[in-house]
Design an enzyme around this catalytic site. Structure first.
Site, short mmCIF file in Angstrom:
data_model
loop_
_atom_site.label_atom_id
_atom_site.label_comp_id
_atom_site.label_asym_id
_atom_site.label_seq_id
_atom_site.Cartn_x
_atom_site.Cartn_y
_atom_site.Cartn_z
N SER A 105 -62.27 10.53 -1.17
CA SER A 105 -63.35 11.19 -1.89
C SER A 105 -64.14 12.11 -0.96
O SER A 105 -63.59 13.06 -0.42
CB SER A 105 -64.24 10.14 -2.56
OG SER A 105 -65.16 10.72 -3.44
N ASP A 109 -57.61 11.42 -11.93
CA ASP A 109 -58.94 11.67 -11.38
C ASP A 109 -59.66 12.74 -12.20
O ASP A 109 -59.14 13.84 -12.38
CB ASP A 109 -58.82 12.11 -9.92
CG ASP A 109 -60.12 11.99 -9.15
OD1 ASP A 109 -61.20 11.97 -9.77
OD2 ASP A 109 -60.05 11.93 -7.91
N HIS A 139 -60.61 8.24 -10.49
CA HIS A 139 -61.01 8.57 -9.12
C HIS A 139 -60.88 7.38 -8.19
O HIS A 139 -60.48 7.50 -7.03
CB HIS A 139 -62.45 9.07 -9.13
CG HIS A 139 -62.97 9.44 -7.78
ND1 HIS A 139 -62.46 10.48 -7.05
CD2 HIS A 139 -63.97 8.89 -7.02
CE1 HIS A 139 -63.11 10.58 -5.90
NE2 HIS A 139 -64.03 9.62 -5.86
#
Length: 366
Positions: free
Chosen positions: A149, A305, A334
């Site tokens: 991320s 995602d 995600h």
């Protein structure tokens, strides 16, 4: 990804006893210059270490943290039978500015307290960690950088800013640029907090709880895939008998337990401004910045995602010379990039292990 989920991952995976050897540290920098033009008289960078640096000082791996996370957020990857054995590697896990432990709006004195804290960029964070490695740890080369991320955003920035510093790069559920759709999402989540009258332009005297609950509601709608919700995969982490309404109300009300509103907003501002193309020397050209990446890069977007869509990753991968594009086959959105379930944990650990060992890894065409 919220720290609550990171802690859940650590409890559901069997974490090795070797992790007890992890240590927390702080690196203090005087007169830290940010890209915004503001100089912090003192900047603090919290980090954790696992394992030991060898005599040759060439077994270090950097794990830059994700959104509002602490340094223990990568323990799904650490252990004797996982991708990163602390008996083999020296692992340095850093915490982003704004997470409440490293320098943040909530813990910095005036004149930079609360809403007056400067917006720090991904490059600011990379520069701080570069100083940590060079000045305090005396590490001039990394075996690898692995990021999830916002950690993936940092990994890409390292590959552009310091193209020879790491031998390999791994990016899971994160891109080299935050595209306009991401800005729209993040601004919606920021607005959910700031429209609470208790927010008081960031000078609140008590947490803006209504705004934070609204923020959690919006964020939660983006975290997992639509099919994840349809199949009720949330039940895998809920107590037996929990209703959807109970699960939903608990998650949105405690999305980032103890998180300070200004800290939460600061890290979203950091996220939404990220673009390797704005690195000095590239004049805003993201594609040219991606072409400059020299080392092998394992790019692992989640197939579902909603933050960093698969198509964004495919677009970027087309410009990276030594890319291995290996999407994570998951319904967990995600969060798949941080091993949010056992199947994703196995896939990530096996794939990253092979990549670090220089073995062949299945790759899709960008």
């Amino acid at each position: 990804m919220p720290n609550r989920l990171s802690l859940l991952l650590c409890s559901t995976l069997l974490i090795s006893a070797n992790l007890a050897a992890q240590e927390r540290h702080e690196f203090v920098m005087a007169n830290f210059h940010t890209e915004s033009g503001v100089t912090l008289p003192e900047a603090r960078l919290v980090y954790g270490t696992y394992g030991h640096l060898n005599a040759a000082r060439d077994n270090a791996v950097l794990l830059p943290s994700h959104y509002m996370a602490k340094f223990r957020g990568y323990e799904w990857l650490i252990g004797p039978k996982l991708a990163l054995d602390p008996g083999q590697y020296f692992l340095v896990a850093t915490e982003l500015f704004g997470n409440g432990s490293s320098s943040s709006p909530s813990n910095t004195p005036e004149p930079f307290h609360g809403p007056r804290f400067p917006v720090t960029t991904i490059r600011d964070n990379v520069e701080a960690v570069h100083r940590l490695l060079m000045e305090e740890l005396k590490i001039s080369h990394l075996r690898a950088i692995i990021g999830f991320s916002m950690g993936a955003e940092q990994a890409f920035q390292w590959a552009v800013s310091y193209p020879d510093f790491a031998g390999r790069i791994v990016a899971t559920s994160g891109t080299a640029k935050n595209y306009p759709h991401g800005v729209v999402r993040l601004e919606g989540q920021i607005a959910a907090i700031t429209t609470d009258v208790a927010f008081q332009n960031g000078d609140y005297t008590a947490p803006p709880t209504k705004g934070l609950t609204a923020f959690g509601t919006v964020w939660l709608g983006w975290l997992y895939s639509q099919e994840w919700w349809r199949r009720e995969l949330w039940r895998s982490s809920a107590k037996p008998g929990t209703t959807f309404e109970e699960y939903f109300n608990d998650r949105r009300s405690h999305f980032i337990p103890g998180g300070d509103a200004n800290d939460i907003i600061l890290q979203m501002r950091t996220w939404e401004r990220h673009d390797v193309g704005s690195t000095p020397g590239f004049n805003g050209d993201t594609e040219r910045a991606l072409r400059s990446i020299k080392v092998p890069l394992l790019y692992m977007p989640s197939e579902t995602d909603l933050y960093f869509p698969l198509e964004d990753a495919r677009y970027e991968a087309a410009f990276i010379p030594k890319v291995v594009l290996t999407p994570i086959p998951s319904l967990w959105g995600h969060s798949a990039g941080a091993a949010s379930n056992p199947a994703d944990a196995r896939f990530l650990n096996a794939t990253i292990s092979r990549f670090l060992a220089g073995e062949s890894v299945a790759s899709q065409r960008p």
